[in-house]
Design a protein around this motif. Structure first.
Motif, short mmCIF file in Angstrom:
data_model
loop_
_atom_site.label_atom_id
_atom_site.label_comp_id
_atom_site.label_asym_id
_atom_site.label_seq_id
_atom_site.Cartn_x
_atom_site.Cartn_y
_atom_site.Cartn_z
N LYS A 255 0.84 -1.19 0.00
CA LYS A 255 0.00 0.00 0.00
C LYS A 255 0.88 1.25 0.00
N ARG A 256 0.43 2.26 -0.76
CA ARG A 256 1.18 3.50 -0.92
C ARG A 256 0.31 4.68 -0.50
N TRP A 257 0.86 5.54 0.35
CA TRP A 257 0.13 6.72 0.84
C TRP A 257 0.11 7.78 -0.26
N ASN A 258 -1.07 8.32 -0.54
CA ASN A 258 -1.23 9.35 -1.56
C ASN A 258 -1.86 10.60 -0.98
N THR A 259 -1.24 11.75 -1.21
CA THR A 259 -1.82 13.04 -0.86
C THR A 259 -2.17 13.79 -2.14
N SER A 260 -2.92 14.87 -1.98
CA SER A 260 -3.27 15.66 -3.17
C SER A 260 -2.05 16.34 -3.76
N GLY A 261 -1.01 16.56 -2.91
CA GLY A 261 0.21 17.19 -3.41
C GLY A 261 0.15 18.70 -3.49
N ASP A 262 -0.98 19.31 -3.09
CA ASP A 262 -1.09 20.77 -3.16
C ASP A 262 -0.63 21.42 -1.86
N ASP A 263 -0.74 22.73 -1.82
CA ASP A 263 -0.24 23.48 -0.66
C ASP A 263 -1.07 23.26 0.60
N ALA A 264 -2.26 22.68 0.47
CA ALA A 264 -3.13 22.46 1.62
C ALA A 264 -2.73 21.22 2.42
N VAL A 265 -1.82 20.42 1.88
CA VAL A 265 -1.42 19.19 2.56
C VAL A 265 -0.57 19.55 3.78
N CYS A 266 -0.91 18.97 4.94
CA CYS A 266 -0.18 19.26 6.17
C CYS A 266 1.18 18.58 6.16
N LYS A 267 2.05 18.97 7.10
CA LYS A 267 3.39 18.40 7.17
C LYS A 267 3.37 16.90 7.45
N THR A 268 2.42 16.49 8.29
CA THR A 268 2.33 15.06 8.64
C THR A 268 2.08 14.22 7.39
N CYS A 269 1.10 14.63 6.61
CA CYS A 269 0.75 13.85 5.42
C CYS A 269 1.77 14.02 4.30
N ALA A 270 2.35 15.23 4.19
CA ALA A 270 3.37 15.46 3.16
C ALA A 270 4.57 14.53 3.37
N ALA A 271 4.90 14.28 4.64
CA ALA A 271 6.02 13.39 4.95
C ALA A 271 5.71 11.94 4.58
N LEU A 272 4.42 11.60 4.50
CA LEU A 272 4.02 10.23 4.17
C LEU A 272 3.84 10.01 2.67
N GLU A 273 3.80 11.08 1.90
CA GLU A 273 3.54 10.98 0.46
C GLU A 273 4.47 9.96 -0.20
N GLY A 274 3.86 8.99 -0.88
CA GLY A 274 4.63 7.99 -1.62
C GLY A 274 5.17 6.85 -0.78
N PRO A 299 -7.60 8.44 7.37
CA PRO A 299 -6.98 9.76 7.50
C PRO A 299 -6.08 9.84 8.72
N ALA A 300 -5.12 10.75 8.66
CA ALA A 300 -4.19 10.94 9.76
C ALA A 300 -4.70 11.95 10.77
N HIS A 301 -5.72 12.72 10.38
CA HIS A 301 -6.22 13.80 11.24
C HIS A 301 -7.59 14.23 10.70
N PRO A 302 -8.35 15.02 11.45
CA PRO A 302 -9.65 15.49 10.96
C PRO A 302 -9.53 16.22 9.62
N ARG A 303 -10.48 15.95 8.74
CA ARG A 303 -10.57 16.54 7.39
C ARG A 303 -9.41 16.13 6.48
N CYS A 304 -8.67 15.11 6.86
CA CYS A 304 -7.61 14.59 6.00
C CYS A 304 -8.26 13.92 4.79
N ALA A 305 -7.72 14.22 3.59
CA ALA A 305 -8.28 13.66 2.36
C ALA A 305 -7.26 12.79 1.62
N CYS A 306 -6.40 12.14 2.39
CA CYS A 306 -5.41 11.24 1.79
C CYS A 306 -6.04 9.87 1.55
N ALA A 307 -5.41 9.10 0.69
CA ALA A 307 -5.92 7.77 0.37
C ALA A 307 -4.75 6.82 0.15
N VAL A 308 -5.06 5.55 0.20
CA VAL A 308 -4.06 4.51 -0.04
C VAL A 308 -4.26 3.90 -1.42
#
Length: 323
Positions: A255-274, A299-308
């Protein structure tokens, strides 16, 4: 001779086509009326009912004693239990179904997805119990913030009793913000309208605070609906993969963590990208654990929109490439 150090640019990892499609499907679901419509109205109505259920005398007694009664806490927990059983259970089930359809790797496979499996039923039961406990505690903390000595010293019993009612259902932070707004309006009206009657000032301040609290209730309801749906959606995707594996449609996956990649992504999720890990492994992110197994999926936190994204690394037993 001096040298100017230039910070390296952040290199965005290229997403696969499936990764982009997975995020698109999740975003579409979280923004659909199935999440942002009825669930939000249900939660707002639920908190309104809780406010109306408490008599003025009960609230006034809580102010005098400096704490909400144990009976009220018991009733709140009972209310949340009924909400989970009659309303949120279906929200989670619908999101689980949507999540099972959110993985392109499962597109076109003729396997049948079941929602009445021990894995899904157990997750809904455990998540429901945690939701009841956490929500009741958050509500208790919010009211307790309005019953501190500082608040009681700065307000009359009747004034504080009226302020508490519209704050029932808010978080502690929002309840404190509502109290600050109330005090700020009182202060400004006294300065700008020195001849206005104190009761009129308090009434105007309370009306404005109630409208603020109503907006905060709606924002909180949307946060809960989207976050709980994201929990269930990602759980449904995981369960869909497992059921497809059990029926020999797909083999071993990572499984691979995917974020939107935009500026709204938090540091926690950005560190998990890929980040790629084994199917049963946990992603390494910090924060309060809401329930067992939370770190396996977004999700890693409220309103997180990441997916696997699930990536097949070996074929099912007995199948060959091209078969």
């Amino acid at each position: 001779m001096g040298f100017r150090m230039i910070a390296p640019k952040r290199v965005k990892k290229v997403k696969s086509e499936n990764g982009r499609e997975i995020l698109r499907r999740l975003e579409e679901y979280l923004e659909s009326v199935a999440v942002t419509g009825e669930p939000v109205e249900i939660l707002c109505g639920f908190w309104q009912d809780q406010q109306n259920a408490l008599t003025y005398q009960e609230i006034r007694q809580a102010v005098i004693e400096g704490a909400i009664s144990q009976e009220t806490l018991r009733l709140w927990m009972q209310d949340y239990s009924v909400l989970v059983a009659t309303r949120l259970g279906s929200l989670w089930t619908n999101a689980i179904m949507a999540g099972s359809e959110g993985q392109p790797i499962l597109d076109g496979l003729a396997f049948e997805f079941h929602t009445q499996t021990p894995g899904i039923l157990g997750w809904i039961s455990e998540r429901g119990a945690e939701f009841v406990t956490n929500s009741t505690q958050e509500q208790k903390d919010a009211v307790a913030a309005l019953l501190t000595k500082k608040m009681k010293d700065g307000h009359t019993v009747d004034e504080l009793s009226r302020l508490i009612r519209p704050c029932i259902g808010l978080t502690e932070g929002d309840a404190k913000a509502a109290a600050r707004l109330y005090d700020s309006i009182i202060e400004n009206l006294k300065k700008e309208h020195p001849r206005m009657k104190p009761e009129s000032i308090r009434r105007k301040a309370l009306d404005a605070t109630a409208k603020y609290a109503e907006r905060k209730h709606r924002q909180r309801a949307l946060t809960i609906a989207q976050t709980e749906s994201a929990f269930a959606y990602n759980r449904g995707a995981d369960e869909g993969i497992r059921q497809a594996q059990s029926q020999n449609f797909i083999g071993t996956v990572r499984k691979r963590w995917n974020t939107s990649g935009d500026d709204a992504v938090c540091k926690t999720c950005a560190a998990l990208e890929g980040t790629e890990i084994e199917m049963d492994a946990d992603f390494n992110f910090k924060g309060r654990t809401l329930f067992a197994g939370q770190h396996m999926l977004p999700p890693a936190h409220p309103r997180c929109a990441c997916a696997v994204e699930y990536i097949e690394v070996s074929l099912p037993a007995g199948k060959e490439v091209g078969a």
